[in-house]
Scaffold this motif. Sequence first.
Motif, PDB file in Angstrom:
ATOM      1  N   GLN A  93      -7.476  22.522  -5.810  1.00  0.00           N
ATOM      2  CA  GLN A  93      -7.139  22.435  -4.394  1.00  0.00           C
ATOM      3  C   GLN A  93      -6.186  21.288  -4.078  1.00  0.00           C
ATOM      4  OE1 GLN A  93     -10.405  23.150  -1.569  1.00  0.00           O
ATOM      5  NE2 GLN A  93     -11.737  23.250  -3.345  1.00  0.00           N
ATOM      6  N   VAL A  94      -6.126  20.323  -4.976  1.00  0.00           N
ATOM      7  CA  VAL A  94      -5.201  19.194  -4.814  1.00  0.00           C
ATOM      8  C   VAL A  94      -4.354  19.126  -6.076  1.00  0.00           C
ATOM      9  CG1 VAL A  94      -4.993  16.712  -4.465  1.00  0.00           C
ATOM     10  CG2 VAL A  94      -6.846  17.972  -3.364  1.00  0.00           C
ATOM     11  N   LYS A  95      -3.054  19.164  -5.890  1.00  0.00           N
ATOM     12  CA  LYS A  95      -2.166  19.227  -7.046  1.00  0.00           C
ATOM     13  C   LYS A  95      -1.123  18.122  -7.021  1.00  0.00           C
ATOM     14  CE  LYS A  95      -2.447  24.260  -7.402  1.00  0.00           C
ATOM     15  NZ  LYS A  95      -1.697  25.530  -7.454  1.00  0.00           N
ATOM     16  N   GLN A  96      -0.961  17.517  -8.166  1.00  0.00           N
ATOM     17  CA  GLN A  96       0.128  16.589  -8.357  1.00  0.00           C
ATOM     18  C   GLN A  96       0.972  17.175  -9.480  1.00  0.00           C
ATOM     19  OE1 GLN A  96      -2.985  13.140  -8.221  1.00  0.00           O
ATOM     20  NE2 GLN A  96      -0.966  12.190  -8.108  1.00  0.00           N
ATOM     21  N   ASN A  97       2.085  17.751  -9.104  1.00  0.00           N
ATOM     22  CA  ASN A  97       2.859  18.559 -10.050  1.00  0.00           C
ATOM     23  C   ASN A  97       3.660  17.745 -11.056  1.00  0.00           C
ATOM     24  OD1 ASN A  97       2.046  21.148  -9.112  1.00  0.00           O
ATOM     25  ND2 ASN A  97       3.333  20.833  -7.311  1.00  0.00           N
ATOM     26  N   SER A  98       3.842  16.473 -10.767  1.00  0.00           N
ATOM     27  CA  SER A  98       4.589  15.640 -11.709  1.00  0.00           C
ATOM     28  C   SER A  98       3.620  14.798 -12.509  1.00  0.00           C
ATOM     29  CB  SER A  98       5.560  14.722 -10.966  1.00  0.00           C
ATOM     30  OG  SER A  98       6.517  15.465 -10.260  1.00  0.00           O
ATOM     31  N   PRO A  99       3.472  15.077 -13.799  1.00  0.00           N
ATOM     32  CA  PRO A  99       2.544  14.269 -14.596  1.00  0.00           C
ATOM     33  C   PRO A  99       3.047  12.845 -14.827  1.00  0.00           C
ATOM     34  CG  PRO A  99       3.640  15.908 -15.965  1.00  0.00           C
ATOM     35  CD  PRO A  99       4.035  16.191 -14.566  1.00  0.00           C
ATOM     36  N   SER A 100       4.373  12.665 -14.697  1.00  0.00           N
ATOM     37  CA  SER A 100       4.897  11.328 -14.932  1.00  0.00           C
ATOM     38  C   SER A 100       6.144  11.084 -14.089  1.00  0.00           C
ATOM     39  CB  SER A 100       5.212  11.117 -16.415  1.00  0.00           C
ATOM     40  OG  SER A 100       6.222  12.011 -16.828  1.00  0.00           O
ATOM     41  N   LEU A 101       6.391   9.792 -13.842  1.00  0.00           N
ATOM     42  CA  LEU A 101       7.551   9.372 -13.064  1.00  0.00           C
ATOM     43  C   LEU A 101       7.979   8.012 -13.578  1.00  0.00           C
ATOM     44  CD1 LEU A 101       9.425   9.667 -10.529  1.00  0.00           C
ATOM     45  CD2 LEU A 101       7.658   8.454  -9.250  1.00  0.00           C
ATOM     46  N   SER A 102       9.276   7.856 -13.787  1.00  0.00           N
ATOM     47  CA  SER A 102       9.795   6.585 -14.262  1.00  0.00           C
ATOM     48  C   SER A 102      10.856   6.094 -13.293  1.00  0.00           C
ATOM     49  CB  SER A 102      10.391   6.777 -15.664  1.00  0.00           C
ATOM     50  OG  SER A 102      10.802   5.551 -16.207  1.00  0.00           O
ATOM     51  N   VAL A 103      10.719   4.835 -12.845  1.00  0.00           N
ATOM     52  CA  VAL A 103      11.693   4.267 -11.908  1.00  0.00           C
ATOM     53  C   VAL A 103      12.060   2.854 -12.355  1.00  0.00           C
ATOM     54  CG1 VAL A 103      10.849   5.630  -9.972  1.00  0.00           C
ATOM     55  CG2 VAL A 103       9.965   3.338 -10.344  1.00  0.00           C
ATOM     56  N   GLN A 104      13.161   2.393 -11.804  1.00  0.00           N
ATOM     57  CA  GLN A 104      13.635   1.051 -12.109  1.00  0.00           C
ATOM     58  C   GLN A 104      13.005   0.051 -11.144  1.00  0.00           C
ATOM     59  OE1 GLN A 104      15.447   1.350 -14.816  1.00  0.00           O
ATOM     60  NE2 GLN A 104      15.649  -0.848 -15.076  1.00  0.00           N
ATOM     61  N   GLU A 105      12.694  -1.126 -11.645  1.00  0.00           N
ATOM     62  CA  GLU A 105      12.143  -2.178 -10.796  1.00  0.00           C
ATOM     63  C   GLU A 105      13.045  -2.398  -9.587  1.00  0.00           C
ATOM     64  OE1 GLU A 105      11.799  -5.898 -12.848  1.00  0.00           O
ATOM     65  OE2 GLU A 105      10.746  -6.882 -11.197  1.00  0.00           O
ATOM     66  N   GLY A 106      12.409  -2.542  -8.421  1.00  0.00           N
ATOM     67  CA  GLY A 106      13.158  -2.793  -7.196  1.00  0.00           C
ATOM     68  C   GLY A 106      13.519  -1.533  -6.432  1.00  0.00           C
ATOM     69  N   ARG A 107      13.453  -0.378  -7.129  1.00  0.00           N
ATOM     70  CA  ARG A 107      13.794   0.877  -6.457  1.00  0.00           C
ATOM     71  C   ARG A 107      12.533   1.480  -5.829  1.00  0.00           C
ATOM     72  NH1 ARG A 107      19.001   1.994  -8.764  1.00  0.00           N
ATOM     73  NH2 ARG A 107      19.219   3.722  -7.307  1.00  0.00           N
ATOM     74  N   ILE A 108      12.703   2.593  -5.159  1.00  0.00           N
ATOM     75  CA  ILE A 108      11.581   3.268  -4.515  1.00  0.00           C
ATOM     76  C   ILE A 108      10.910   4.242  -5.481  1.00  0.00           C
ATOM     77  CG2 ILE A 108      13.074   5.072  -3.560  1.00  0.00           C
ATOM     78  CD1 ILE A 108      11.198   5.136  -1.110  1.00  0.00           C
ATOM     79  N   SER A 109       9.583   4.244  -5.465  1.00  0.00           N
ATOM     80  CA  SER A 109       8.816   5.253  -6.205  1.00  0.00           C
ATOM     81  C   SER A 109       8.245   6.211  -5.178  1.00  0.00           C
ATOM     82  CB  SER A 109       7.662   4.609  -6.971  1.00  0.00           C
ATOM     83  OG  SER A 109       8.110   3.757  -7.978  1.00  0.00           O
ATOM     84  N   ILE A 110       8.410   7.489  -5.432  1.00  0.00           N
ATOM     85  CA  ILE A 110       7.864   8.510  -4.529  1.00  0.00           C
ATOM     86  C   ILE A 110       6.965   9.427  -5.339  1.00  0.00           C
ATOM     87  CG2 ILE A 110       8.349  10.408  -2.947  1.00  0.00           C
ATOM     88  CD1 ILE A 110      11.058   9.114  -2.379  1.00  0.00           C
ATOM     89  N   LEU A 111       5.694   9.404  -5.001  1.00  0.00           N
ATOM     90  CA  LEU A 111       4.716  10.241  -5.689  1.00  0.00           C
ATOM     91  C   LEU A 111       4.265  11.336  -4.739  1.00  0.00           C
ATOM     92  CD1 LEU A 111       3.495   6.949  -6.646  1.00  0.00           C
ATOM     93  CD2 LEU A 111       3.271   8.592  -8.482  1.00  0.00           C
TER      94      LEU A 111
END
Lengths: 116, 114
Positions: B3-21
């Motif tokens: 019933q609750v899904k997180q479709n991205s198992p992983s995310l990589s971002v650069q320090e200082g940038r925005i992370s969107i989960l």
Amino acid sequence: GAVVSQHPSRVICKSGTSVKIECRSLDFQATTMFWYRQFPKKSLMLMATSNEGSKATYEQGVEKDKFLINHASLTLSTLTVTSAHPEDSSFYICSARRGGGIYEQYFGPGTRLTVT
Amino acid sequence: DQQVKQNSPSLSVQEGRISILNCDYTNSMFDYFLWYKKYPAEGPTFLISISSIKDKNEDGRFTVFLNKSAKHLSLHIVPSQPGDSAVYFCAATKGVTSGSRLTFGEGTQLTVNP
């Protein structure tokens, strides 16, 4: 704060024995405590919900006679894995909720159970 | 039935940038949503929550957005820091009617690179 402790953090037991895991809310009274199990690289699976002074409510597929839950006070809940088998090896996590319309659950650090 | 899904198992971002989960849900009865952060071999830590009567909640570097019509919520972390590297779980509850039981997504591993 909202600190929840679990003890032990890690336990190894032999197949057929029973293991008790304690969950305590250290700085608040928890009207409800929850027990979860996490498999590697998987989400948290709710096993049961326990309210102080009443019987635990188990999720579908969770054997209540195997996973005994006692919520003896507003700050302590215990999970006993009876007659443990290797397939019971897992990471068990408890959480506690203050109540009063607050839905946030505060989690303990977890217990790694290994059954040999 | 997830019933609750997180479709991205992983995310990589650069320090200082925005992370969107991102997180999607299917049960329209859910009325309260939470984000948790988890390090290996530790219990999840509560980060931020939002009620279904709101569409945004902000706490420091963390902001949660809720789009009820799309049954979608997101967690924004800005600026991202290496210490934010962890698994992030979204969770939903039907509140009092469900005994406040939480339904969790599968989690997204966030890695913030220095």
